[in-house]
Write a protein that holds these residues in place. Structure first.
Motif, PDB file in Angstrom:
ATOM      1  N   LEU A 187      -6.842 -16.309   8.450  1.00  0.00           N
ATOM      2  CA  LEU A 187      -6.855 -17.573   9.190  1.00  0.00           C
ATOM      3  C   LEU A 187      -6.526 -17.372  10.659  1.00  0.00           C
ATOM      4  N   VAL A 188      -5.424 -16.677  10.953  1.00  0.00           N
ATOM      5  CA  VAL A 188      -4.912 -16.656  12.324  1.00  0.00           C
ATOM      6  C   VAL A 188      -5.553 -15.583  13.197  1.00  0.00           C
ATOM      7  N   THR A 189      -6.359 -14.682  12.629  1.00  0.00           N
ATOM      8  CA  THR A 189      -7.082 -13.733  13.483  1.00  0.00           C
ATOM      9  C   THR A 189      -8.363 -14.339  14.030  1.00  0.00           C
ATOM     10  N   GLY A 190      -8.774 -15.487  13.496  1.00  0.00           N
ATOM     11  CA  GLY A 190      -9.988 -16.126  13.973  1.00  0.00           C
ATOM     12  C   GLY A 190     -11.252 -15.578  13.352  1.00  0.00           C
ATOM     13  N   SER A 191     -11.134 -14.810  12.272  1.00  0.00           N
ATOM     14  CA  SER A 191     -12.326 -14.256  11.639  1.00  0.00           C
ATOM     15  C   SER A 191     -13.086 -15.297  10.827  1.00  0.00           C
ATOM     16  N   LEU A 192     -12.397 -16.384  10.429  1.00  0.00           N
ATOM     17  CA  LEU A 192     -13.065 -17.454   9.686  1.00  0.00           C
ATOM     18  C   LEU A 192     -13.694 -18.470  10.633  1.00  0.00           C
ATOM     19  N   VAL A 193     -12.879 -19.003  11.540  1.00  0.00           N
ATOM     20  CA  VAL A 193     -13.375 -19.943  12.551  1.00  0.00           C
ATOM     21  C   VAL A 193     -12.705 -19.606  13.873  1.00  0.00           C
ATOM     22  N   PRO A 194     -13.371 -19.813  15.003  1.00  0.00           N
ATOM     23  CA  PRO A 194     -12.736 -19.557  16.303  1.00  0.00           C
ATOM     24  C   PRO A 194     -11.469 -20.380  16.461  1.00  0.00           C
ATOM     25  N   LEU A 195     -10.421 -19.752  16.947  1.00  0.00           N
ATOM     26  CA  LEU A 195      -9.145 -20.449  17.082  1.00  0.00           C
ATOM     27  C   LEU A 195      -9.204 -21.552  18.134  1.00  0.00           C
ATOM     28  N   SER A 196     -10.204 -21.525  18.988  1.00  0.00           N
ATOM     29  CA  SER A 196     -10.339 -22.571  20.009  1.00  0.00           C
ATOM     30  C   SER A 196     -10.646 -23.930  19.379  1.00  0.00           C
ATOM     31  N   LEU A 197     -11.027 -23.957  18.098  1.00  0.00           N
ATOM     32  CA  LEU A 197     -11.290 -25.220  17.410  1.00  0.00           C
ATOM     33  C   LEU A 197     -10.008 -25.861  16.893  1.00  0.00           C
ATOM     34  N   PHE A 198      -8.909 -25.114  16.912  1.00  0.00           N
ATOM     35  CA  PHE A 198      -7.638 -25.632  16.431  1.00  0.00           C
ATOM     36  C   PHE A 198      -6.969 -26.475  17.525  1.00  0.00           C
ATOM     37  N   PRO A 199      -6.014 -27.340  17.157  1.00  0.00           N
ATOM     38  CA  PRO A 199      -5.259 -28.102  18.164  1.00  0.00           C
ATOM     39  C   PRO A 199      -4.565 -27.179  19.149  1.00  0.00           C
ATOM     40  N   GLU A 200      -4.510 -27.580  20.390  1.00  0.00           N
ATOM     41  CA  GLU A 200      -3.968 -26.735  21.445  1.00  0.00           C
ATOM     42  C   GLU A 200      -2.521 -26.336  21.164  1.00  0.00           C
ATOM     43  N   GLY A 201      -1.731 -27.263  20.591  1.00  0.00           N
ATOM     44  CA  GLY A 201      -0.346 -26.929  20.275  1.00  0.00           C
ATOM     45  C   GLY A 201      -0.242 -25.789  19.283  1.00  0.00           C
ATOM     46  N   LEU A 202      -1.114 -25.799  18.280  1.00  0.00           N
ATOM     47  CA  LEU A 202      -1.119 -24.730  17.283  1.00  0.00           C
ATOM     48  C   LEU A 202      -1.594 -23.416  17.892  1.00  0.00           C
ATOM     49  N   VAL A 203      -2.598 -23.494  18.757  1.00  0.00           N
ATOM     50  CA  VAL A 203      -3.094 -22.288  19.423  1.00  0.00           C
ATOM     51  C   VAL A 203      -2.009 -21.684  20.309  1.00  0.00           C
ATOM     52  N   ALA A 204      -1.208 -22.537  20.955  1.00  0.00           N
ATOM     53  CA  ALA A 204      -0.122 -22.048  21.808  1.00  0.00           C
ATOM     54  C   ALA A 204       0.888 -21.246  20.987  1.00  0.00           C
ATOM     55  N   PHE A 211      -1.547 -11.540  15.748  1.00  0.00           N
ATOM     56  CA  PHE A 211      -2.853 -11.697  15.101  1.00  0.00           C
ATOM     57  C   PHE A 211      -3.884 -12.347  16.019  1.00  0.00           C
ATOM     58  N   TYR A 212      -3.409 -13.171  16.944  1.00  0.00           N
ATOM     59  CA  TYR A 212      -4.301 -13.823  17.909  1.00  0.00           C
ATOM     60  C   TYR A 212      -5.072 -12.789  18.720  1.00  0.00           C
ATOM     61  N   TYR A 213      -4.443 -11.610  18.907  1.00  0.00           N
ATOM     62  CA  TYR A 213      -5.015 -10.578  19.770  1.00  0.00           C
ATOM     63  C   TYR A 213      -5.702  -9.456  18.991  1.00  0.00           C
ATOM     64  N   VAL A 214      -5.781  -9.601  17.666  1.00  0.00           N
ATOM     65  CA  VAL A 214      -6.395  -8.568  16.839  1.00  0.00           C
ATOM     66  C   VAL A 214      -7.909  -8.728  16.771  1.00  0.00           C
ATOM     67  N   THR A 215      -8.362  -9.952  16.552  1.00  0.00           N
ATOM     68  CA  THR A 215      -9.802 -10.210  16.424  1.00  0.00           C
ATOM     69  C   THR A 215     -10.297 -11.276  17.394  1.00  0.00           C
ATOM     70  N   TYR A 216      -9.583 -12.408  17.446  1.00  0.00           N
ATOM     71  CA  TYR A 216     -10.079 -13.552  18.215  1.00  0.00           C
ATOM     72  C   TYR A 216     -10.231 -13.249  19.703  1.00  0.00           C
ATOM     73  N   LEU A 217      -9.126 -12.862  20.364  1.00  0.00           N
ATOM     74  CA  LEU A 217      -9.194 -12.684  21.819  1.00  0.00           C
ATOM     75  C   LEU A 217     -10.110 -11.527  22.238  1.00  0.00           C
ATOM     76  N   PRO A 218     -10.067 -10.355  21.561  1.00  0.00           N
ATOM     77  CA  PRO A 218     -11.029  -9.324  21.960  1.00  0.00           C
ATOM     78  C   PRO A 218     -12.472  -9.768  21.776  1.00  0.00           C
ATOM     79  N   SER A 219     -12.741 -10.557  20.727  1.00  0.00           N
ATOM     80  CA  SER A 219     -14.103 -11.072  20.519  1.00  0.00           C
ATOM     81  C   SER A 219     -14.505 -11.992  21.660  1.00  0.00           C
ATOM     82  N   MET A 220     -13.597 -12.862  22.071  1.00  0.00           N
ATOM     83  CA  MET A 220     -13.892 -13.788  23.163  1.00  0.00           C
ATOM     84  C   MET A 220     -14.085 -13.039  24.480  1.00  0.00           C
ATOM     85  N   LEU A 221     -13.273 -12.020  24.705  1.00  0.00           N
ATOM     86  CA  LEU A 221     -13.416 -11.227  25.929  1.00  0.00           C
ATOM     87  C   LEU A 221     -14.765 -10.508  25.964  1.00  0.00           C
ATOM     88  N   LEU A 222     -15.198  -9.998  24.821  1.00  0.00           N
ATOM     89  CA  LEU A 222     -16.451  -9.251  24.776  1.00  0.00           C
ATOM     90  C   LEU A 222     -17.681 -10.145  24.922  1.00  0.00           C
TER      91      LEU A 222
END
Length: 264
Positions: A187-204, A211-222
């Motif tokens: 859930l929290v690596t963003g492999s199921l859905v992009p974390l940007s779809l979650f509420p901003e408070g939860l993303v913060a 885990f935020y930096y394992v899959t989600y953020l490198p994918s967004m950077l690339l």
């Protein structure tokens, strides 16, 4: 370093004995992309942007995140260590003239290098099959940070699984910990859905976790997004790696005396 390179080379060659695993790895990569193509294809019929991503941008994210998540195969480390501790054969690793954690890190590196080209090929094929206009970062800084973060994320998952494995020294059965880790990471690596779809408070809150930096953020950077988070992401993930290393050393020193090996 020479010893660890040899371990990496041995495990890279060992993967040749498991050719079916290569096929299934490619199938799983493709299945995630296919799922994203079907799901987001229906959603984007009614809108042009979702979480500030176009349809092809969203598919590009899934291609990269699926590629990174399939490369992460460190889960076997915790199972291997746990089984060895429970049946008394961890001595096999303890007598090797290498650091045990370094051994498993080199093992994971060998496995990742073997699957790297196959998963990349699977992702590339589907770019052409679905005629996806792949979105890629144009900034060299974003590319370098994304790749570096992906490597650090893989290393952190090795550390986490090694730590969970040696917890068997105290708890004997760690299946509950592994179940929590697997479901939380999905859930929290963003492999199921992009974390940007979650509420901003939860993303913060998630930004404080590794885990935020394992899959989600490198994918967004690339794919050329979230470049403003790159430097902070590397610092946060680096801090978690250092913290986890300290926890591993403290746990190993405290509980290794509880291990009763029955032979080598």
């Amino acid at each position: 370093m020479r010893k660890y390179r040899e371990v990496m080379r041995v495990y890279l060659k060992a993967q040749l004995a498991w050719r079916a695993d290569v096929v299934f790895s490619m199938i799983f990569t493709v299945s995630k992309i296919l799922f994203a193509w079907l799901l987001w294809g229906m959603i984007f019929r009614e809108r042009d942007l979702v979480a500030d991503l176009t349809f092809h941008g969203m598919l590009s994210y899934y291609i990269v995140s699926s590629f990174l998540s399939q490369l992460e195969m460190a889960g076997g480390i915790s199972g291997e260590i746990s089984a060895r501790i429970r049946n008394g054969t961890l001595s096999n690793y303890m007598v090797l003239p290498v650091n045990m954690e370094g051994y498993f890190t080199a093992m994971e590196a060998g496995v990742v290098l073997f699957y790297l080209s196959f998963d990349l090929l699977a992702a590339a094929v589907w770019v052409f099959v679905f005629r996806i206009r792949f979105v890629f970062a144009h900034s060299g800084t974003a590319l370098i940070c994304g790749l570096l973060m992906a490597v650090m994320g893989l290393f952190f998952m090795v550390q986490l699984n090694f730590f969970l494995g040696i917890l068997t020294l105290k708890y004997e059965e760690i299946s509950t910990f592994l179940m929590i880790k697997d479901n939380l990471a999905a859930l929290v690596t963003g492999s199921l859905v992009p974390l940007s779809l979650f509420p901003e408070g939860l993303v913060a809150v998630m930004r404080l976790l590794p885990f935020y930096y394992v899959t989600y953020l490198p994918s967004m950077l690339l794919i050329g997004r979230c470049e403003d988070e790159a430097a902070r992401g590397l610092l946060v993930l680096g801090g978690w790696c250092v913290l986890m290393q300290g926890v591993i050393l403290a746990t190993w020193r405290k509980y290794r005396t509880k291990y009763d090996g029955v032979g080598i």
